[in-house]
Design an enzyme around this catalytic site. Structure first.
Site, PDB file in Angstrom:
ATOM      1  N   TYR A  29      -1.909   5.826  -6.031  1.00  0.00           N
ATOM      2  CA  TYR A  29      -1.839   7.277  -6.173  1.00  0.00           C
ATOM      3  C   TYR A  29      -2.482   7.756  -7.475  1.00  0.00           C
ATOM      4  CZ  TYR A  29       1.484   6.089  -2.588  1.00  0.00           C
ATOM      5  OH  TYR A  29       2.059   5.553  -1.478  1.00  0.00           O
ATOM      6  N   TYR A 161       9.088   8.596   5.051  1.00  0.00           N
ATOM      7  CA  TYR A 161       7.866   7.959   4.547  1.00  0.00           C
ATOM      8  C   TYR A 161       7.603   6.730   5.399  1.00  0.00           C
ATOM      9  CZ  TYR A 161       4.498   5.429   1.783  1.00  0.00           C
ATOM     10  OH  TYR A 161       3.361   4.757   1.404  1.00  0.00           O
ATOM     11  N   ASP A 262      11.778   2.020  11.349  1.00  0.00           N
ATOM     12  CA  ASP A 262      10.982   1.495  10.244  1.00  0.00           C
ATOM     13  C   ASP A 262      11.956   0.966   9.189  1.00  0.00           C
ATOM     14  OD1 ASP A 262       9.541   1.085   7.944  1.00  0.00           O
ATOM     15  OD2 ASP A 262       8.361   2.934   8.102  1.00  0.00           O
ATOM     16  N   LYS A 291       7.889  -5.358   2.974  1.00  0.00           N
ATOM     17  CA  LYS A 291       8.428  -5.388   1.612  1.00  0.00           C
ATOM     18  C   LYS A 291       9.198  -6.671   1.261  1.00  0.00           C
ATOM     19  CE  LYS A 291       7.823  -0.727   0.177  1.00  0.00           C
ATOM     20  NZ  LYS A 291       7.743   0.483   0.994  1.00  0.00           N
TER      21      LYS A 291
HETATM   22  C1  PLP Z   1       6.597   0.947   1.799  1.00  0.00           C
HETATM   23  C2  PLP Z   1       6.867   1.482   3.142  1.00  0.00           C
HETATM   24  C3  PLP Z   1       5.868   1.478   4.137  1.00  0.00           C
HETATM   25  C4  PLP Z   1       4.458   1.023   3.890  1.00  0.00           C
HETATM   26  O1  PLP Z   1       4.370  -0.328   3.570  1.00  0.00           O
HETATM   27  P1  PLP Z   1       3.071  -0.884   2.791  1.00  0.00           P
HETATM   28  O2  PLP Z   1       3.284  -2.348   2.733  1.00  0.00           O
HETATM   29  O3  PLP Z   1       3.074  -0.209   1.458  1.00  0.00           O
HETATM   30  O4  PLP Z   1       1.887  -0.482   3.606  1.00  0.00           O
HETATM   31  C5  PLP Z   1       6.216   1.952   5.395  1.00  0.00           C
HETATM   32  N1  PLP Z   1       7.458   2.391   5.654  1.00  0.00           N
HETATM   33  C6  PLP Z   1       8.439   2.392   4.733  1.00  0.00           C
HETATM   34  C7  PLP Z   1       9.809   2.845   5.098  1.00  0.00           C
HETATM   35  C8  PLP Z   1       8.172   1.948   3.441  1.00  0.00           C
HETATM   36  O5  PLP Z   1       9.136   1.975   2.506  1.00  0.00           O
END
Ligand code: PLP
Length: 441
Positions: A29, A161, A262, A291
């Site tokens: 960013y 997000y 997600d 993550k």
């Molecule tokens: C970090 C994140 C993403 C994206 O993952 P990247 O490995 O950064 O592409 C998608 N969804 C959620 C909920 C996240 O916290």
């Protein structure tokens, strides 16, 4: 510098490194050239980052961020190091088309075993955003294979997000930067209101009706609902009742819409349950993981789906899922991920997260009395001080560093999600640093 291959071999002094960084290297960013100088990290071990030079009187900082939710076991962990080393000795990577290998197969089996019952098929992707792209592609292709190609929009709730590539961006919170910048370019999705706050709050019946109505009204055009269950992370670090996740599951079943959860941020224990879906007792049709999957060692993500979704795609007009990243199933990342999940399961992760939660609750108690702080919330190994104003990131970072802690506040909050192995004293330092960052930032 590109012409001089030896220049990279001799260590760069810190001034030179920062100058090259500013001129050539994008940061998250950030603008180019960079404006704010980053801290140079020399090494990391346990919960500590070692800096190349002193910052606010400190050479070492306790990491309050787990490198964006990922380093749950801390840095330089002997078990993860050994897994990486052993895998490196046999192979770092081979293509996944036409070939397979033990690390990917072991990891996939493990993920199937520990995720909600019903998720049986695993697509290994390189990053969280890509796993969301794959999840969306699965859902759209599923409906197309059923002869219902009009079902190709997504629904989500505000405040979410899901990553920075195109499909994920289209379901991020529409308030603020990216949607305004890319309106007319991003696919237009369906947004419900943000879930009412509070993990333990009694579910708001009017909001549940709103969710059901929104799914029902758009059912003919919806491929899937996609949300972060229980914790909205980078969209604002807000917690909500698992009842809303259950309500979405029911509405999706009733109206023939798929549900994608997600869990890229929430997976692997962070919220106090192994997966946030477990708080709700819900199995999604597709689940995204990332993550903490590799314990923060390497980039790897996964999209898991049910046999219904997999069969729907594989018996359709184009009976394959047309997606295959070059580094799909990377053995090195898969071996470390398998070791990291193993470490989690063999240790008492639930007790560790509970201990961190207690430490955060104790250390942040009463912080809502601080000037500028409007609220405190803690869930699992996540602590948040809500501010009544935009945080001054530079001032807040310095205030935390003076307490020996690395924090990176954003928007209108100061937050921490420390590694699960953070000791009680270090946790107290993290909380003191959060208070100082809130007061000064
Ligand atoms: C970090 C994140 C993403 C994206 O993952 P990247 O490995 O950064 O592409 C998608 N969804 C959620 C909920 C996240 O916290």
């Amino acid at each position: 510098m590109g012409h001089d291959s030896h220049a990279a071999r001799s260590p760069l002094d810190t001034r030179e490194l920062l100058d090259l960084d500013r001129r050539h290297v994008w940061h998250p960013y950030g603008p180019m050239p960079g404006r704010a100088a980053p801290l140079v990290v020399e090494s990391a071990s346990g919960v500590r980052l070692r800096l190349a030079e002193e910052f606010c009187g400190r050479r070492e900082l306790v990491d309050g961020m787990s490198s964006w939710w990922s380093a749950v076991h801390g840095y330089n962990h002997p078990v993860l190091n050994e897994a990486a080393r052993a895998q490196l000795e046999s192979m770092s990577h081979v293509m996944f088309g036409g070939l397979t290998h033990e690390p990917a197969v072991r990891l996939a089996k493990r993920l199937v075993d520990i995720t909600p019952a019903g998720l049986e098929h695993v697509f290994l992707a390189d990053s969280g955003s890509v796993s969301v792209e794959v999840a969306v592609k699965m859902c759209l292709q599923y409906w197309r294979s059923q002869g219902r190609g009009a079902k190709r929009r997504l629904m989500t709730w505000r405040g979410g997000y899901h990553g920075d590539t195109w499909q994920p961006m289209s379901v991020c919170d529409p308030e603020g930067g990216m949607h305004e910048l890319w309106s007319g370019v991003l696919p237009r999705q369906v947004f419900a209101d943000a879930p009412p706050p509070g993990f333990g709050a009694a579910p708001d019946e009017a909001y549940v009706r709103h969710l059901r109505e929104t799914v029902g009204r758009h059912a003919d055009e919806l491929a899937a609902v996609i949300v972060e269950p229980v914790v909205q992370g980078a969209g604002g670090m807000r917690f909500h009742s698992p009842a809303y996740v259950r309500a979405l599951r029911e509405a999706c079943d009733e109206h023939d819409v798929l549900l994608v959860l997600d869990e890229i941020a929430t997976g692997f224990g962070r919220t106090g349950a192994l997966f946030a879906a477990d708080h709700a007792g819900v199995t999604p049709d597709v689940m995204c993981l990332g993550k903490a999957l590799t314990g923060g060692y390497l980039t790897l993500a996964a999209a898991l789906c049910t046999p219904r979704v997999a069969a729907g795609i594989s018996q359709g007009e184009v009976p394959v899922l047309a997606h295959g990243p070059t580094f799909m199933g990377n053995p090195l990342a898969a071996a470390v991920a398998d070791a990291s999940v193993g470490l989690l399961l063999e240790g008492d992760w639930a007790a560790e997260v509970r201990r961190v939660e207690e430490g955060l609750r104790t250390g942040l108690a009463g912080a809502e009395e601080l000037p500028g702080v409007t609220g405190v919330r803690v869930l699992g190994a996540i602590g948040v001080l809500q501010l009544g104003h935009e945080a001054d990131m530079a001032a807040a970072t310095r205030a935390a560093a003076r307490h020996g802690v690395w924090l990176r506040p954003f928007r209108d909050m100061v937050y921490a999600m420390p590694p699960y192995v953070t000791g009680d004293e270090d946790l107290a330092a993290v909380c003191a640093a959060m208070r100082a960052a809130a007061a000064e930032g």
